[in-house]
Design an enzyme around this catalytic site. Structure first.
Site, PDB file in Angstrom:
ATOM      1  N   GLY A  48       0.842  -1.187   0.000  1.00 42.19           N
ATOM      2  CA  GLY A  48       0.000   0.000   0.000  1.00 42.19           C
ATOM      3  C   GLY A  48       0.876   1.234   0.000  1.00 42.19           C
ATOM      4  O   GLY A  48       2.043   1.184   0.413  1.00 42.19           O
ATOM      5  N   GLN A  53       3.218   9.927   1.097  1.00 42.50           N
ATOM      6  CA  GLN A  53       4.499   9.204   1.095  1.00 42.50           C
ATOM      7  C   GLN A  53       5.349   9.498  -0.133  1.00 42.50           C
ATOM      8  O   GLN A  53       6.513   9.140  -0.174  1.00 42.50           O
ATOM      9  CB  GLN A  53       4.249   7.698   1.193  1.00 42.50           C
ATOM     10  CG  GLN A  53       3.687   7.278   2.542  1.00 42.50           C
ATOM     11  CD  GLN A  53       3.501   5.792   2.589  1.00 42.50           C
ATOM     12  OE1 GLN A  53       2.497   5.276   2.137  1.00 42.50           O
ATOM     13  NE2 GLN A  53       4.501   5.081   3.119  1.00 42.50           N
ATOM     14  N   CYS A 103       6.077  -0.015   7.176  1.00 40.95           N
ATOM     15  CA  CYS A 103       5.707   1.115   6.325  1.00 40.95           C
ATOM     16  C   CYS A 103       6.907   1.487   5.459  1.00 40.95           C
ATOM     17  O   CYS A 103       8.034   1.531   5.949  1.00 40.95           O
ATOM     18  CB  CYS A 103       5.297   2.281   7.220  1.00 40.95           C
ATOM     19  SG  CYS A 103       4.811   3.748   6.314  1.00 40.95           S
ATOM     20  N   LEU A 104       6.663   1.782   4.196  1.00 41.39           N
ATOM     21  CA  LEU A 104       7.767   2.146   3.301  1.00 41.39           C
ATOM     22  C   LEU A 104       8.448   3.445   3.749  1.00 41.39           C
ATOM     23  O   LEU A 104       9.589   3.700   3.395  1.00 41.39           O
ATOM     24  CB  LEU A 104       7.268   2.283   1.859  1.00 41.39           C
ATOM     25  CG  LEU A 104       6.793   0.971   1.203  1.00 41.39           C
ATOM     26  CD1 LEU A 104       6.246   1.241  -0.195  1.00 41.39           C
ATOM     27  CD2 LEU A 104       7.901  -0.059   1.148  1.00 41.39           C
ATOM     28  N   HIS A 145      -4.428   1.825   7.399  1.00 40.21           N
ATOM     29  CA  HIS A 145      -3.055   2.353   7.507  1.00 40.21           C
ATOM     30  C   HIS A 145      -2.840   3.475   6.478  1.00 40.21           C
ATOM     31  O   HIS A 145      -2.282   4.524   6.805  1.00 40.21           O
ATOM     32  CB  HIS A 145      -2.078   1.187   7.292  1.00 40.21           C
ATOM     33  CG  HIS A 145      -0.625   1.542   7.240  1.00 40.21           C
ATOM     34  ND1 HIS A 145       0.313   1.009   8.102  1.00 40.21           N
ATOM     35  CD2 HIS A 145       0.072   2.356   6.400  1.00 40.21           C
ATOM     36  CE1 HIS A 145       1.517   1.501   7.813  1.00 40.21           C
ATOM     37  NE2 HIS A 145       1.403   2.314   6.782  1.00 40.21           N
ATOM     38  N   GLU A 146      -3.315   3.264   5.256  1.00 33.13           N
ATOM     39  CA  GLU A 146      -3.105   4.275   4.205  1.00 33.13           C
ATOM     40  C   GLU A 146      -3.959   5.518   4.448  1.00 33.13           C
ATOM     41  O   GLU A 146      -3.504   6.642   4.209  1.00 33.13           O
ATOM     42  CB  GLU A 146      -3.392   3.691   2.814  1.00 33.13           C
ATOM     43  CG  GLU A 146      -2.563   2.462   2.429  1.00 33.13           C
ATOM     44  CD  GLU A 146      -1.079   2.587   2.695  1.00 33.13           C
ATOM     45  OE1 GLU A 146      -0.542   3.714   2.663  1.00 33.13           O
ATOM     46  OE2 GLU A 146      -0.439   1.558   2.974  1.00 33.13           O
ATOM     47  N   HIS A 149      -2.284   7.702   6.805  1.00 33.72           N
ATOM     48  CA  HIS A 149      -1.252   8.537   6.177  1.00 33.72           C
ATOM     49  C   HIS A 149      -1.850   9.844   5.658  1.00 33.72           C
ATOM     50  O   HIS A 149      -1.250  10.914   5.784  1.00 33.72           O
ATOM     51  CB  HIS A 149      -0.610   7.812   4.987  1.00 33.72           C
ATOM     52  CG  HIS A 149       0.543   6.918   5.354  1.00 33.72           C
ATOM     53  ND1 HIS A 149       1.668   7.384   5.977  1.00 33.72           N
ATOM     54  CD2 HIS A 149       0.747   5.593   5.161  1.00 33.72           C
ATOM     55  CE1 HIS A 149       2.515   6.370   6.149  1.00 33.72           C
ATOM     56  NE2 HIS A 149       1.983   5.266   5.666  1.00 33.72           N
TER      57      HIS A 149
HETATM   58 NI    NI Z   1       2.751   3.336   5.541  1.00 38.09          NI
END
Ligand code: NI
Length: 182
Positions: A48, A53, A103-104, A145-146, A149
């Site tokens: 995701g 991000q 998380c990226l 989660h997204e 963000h």
């Molecule tokens: Ni994340």
């Protein structure tokens, strides 16, 4: 959009703490952003990614929680990204579920997070059509989660304080690191 290449923003980047604004009308520019986000997500082996991000404060996310599995199974097409514009959770289950998240934007960091186990949600697709759906398990977790963000919230904010404390050293290191190019 201009030719600036998007890149994944890491923990020290203030854009991760900004609240993304709603997209009024889906334009070809948003479609292009979404396409690039998917490329970056797959390139980083993530499931995701949210627009913050990649440094954009617009409410766009991409989710594909099963592509690793489809790739292993040789299911075609392995990549089936779901693009969501202005995603919103409309209903949460009373039952919560715990699982380890990563998380990226927080490379190397993992931790247990409690979230509603299943959700109903809605969004606008890239053709501008409204969609309503339900999800459970990893997909429900990833969508939540997204969306976090897009509100400037990171999964570490939702960890038990005692657990988060254990990550303090790693987080301090991330804070000092420069941007990661992908
Ligand atoms: Ni994340």
């Amino acid at each position: 959009m201009n030719n600036d290449k998007l890149e994944i923003r890491i923990y020290n980047d203030p854009v991760l703490r900004e609240k993304a604004r709603p997209v009024a009308v889906v334009t070809p520019r948003h479609v292009e952003i979404a396409r690039q986000m998917a490329e970056m997500m797959y390139g980083s082996r993530g499931v995701g990614l949210a627009a913050n991000q990649v440094g954009l404060t617009e409410r766009i996310i991409v989710v594909d929680v099963e592509w690793h599995k489809r790739e292993e199974d040789n299911t075609n097409p392995g990549r089936q990204p779901i693009f969501m514009v202005n995603p919103e959770v409309t209903e949460e289950s009373d039952t919560d579920d715990v699982a380890s998240e990563g998380c990226l934007s927080l490379p190397g960091i993992e931790g247990d997070v409690w979230r509603p186990a299943s959700i109903r949600y809605r969004y606008t697709d890239l053709e501008g059509r409204p969609v309503e759906a339900a999800a459970e398990g990893l997909k429900a977790r990833c969508i939540q989660h997204e969306i976090d963000h897009l509100n400037g919230v990171l999964f570490i904010d939702r960890m038990e304080p005692a657990e988060r404390k254990k990550l303090a050293g790693q987080l301090a290191k991330l804070r000092q690191s420069g941007p990661v190019r992908v």
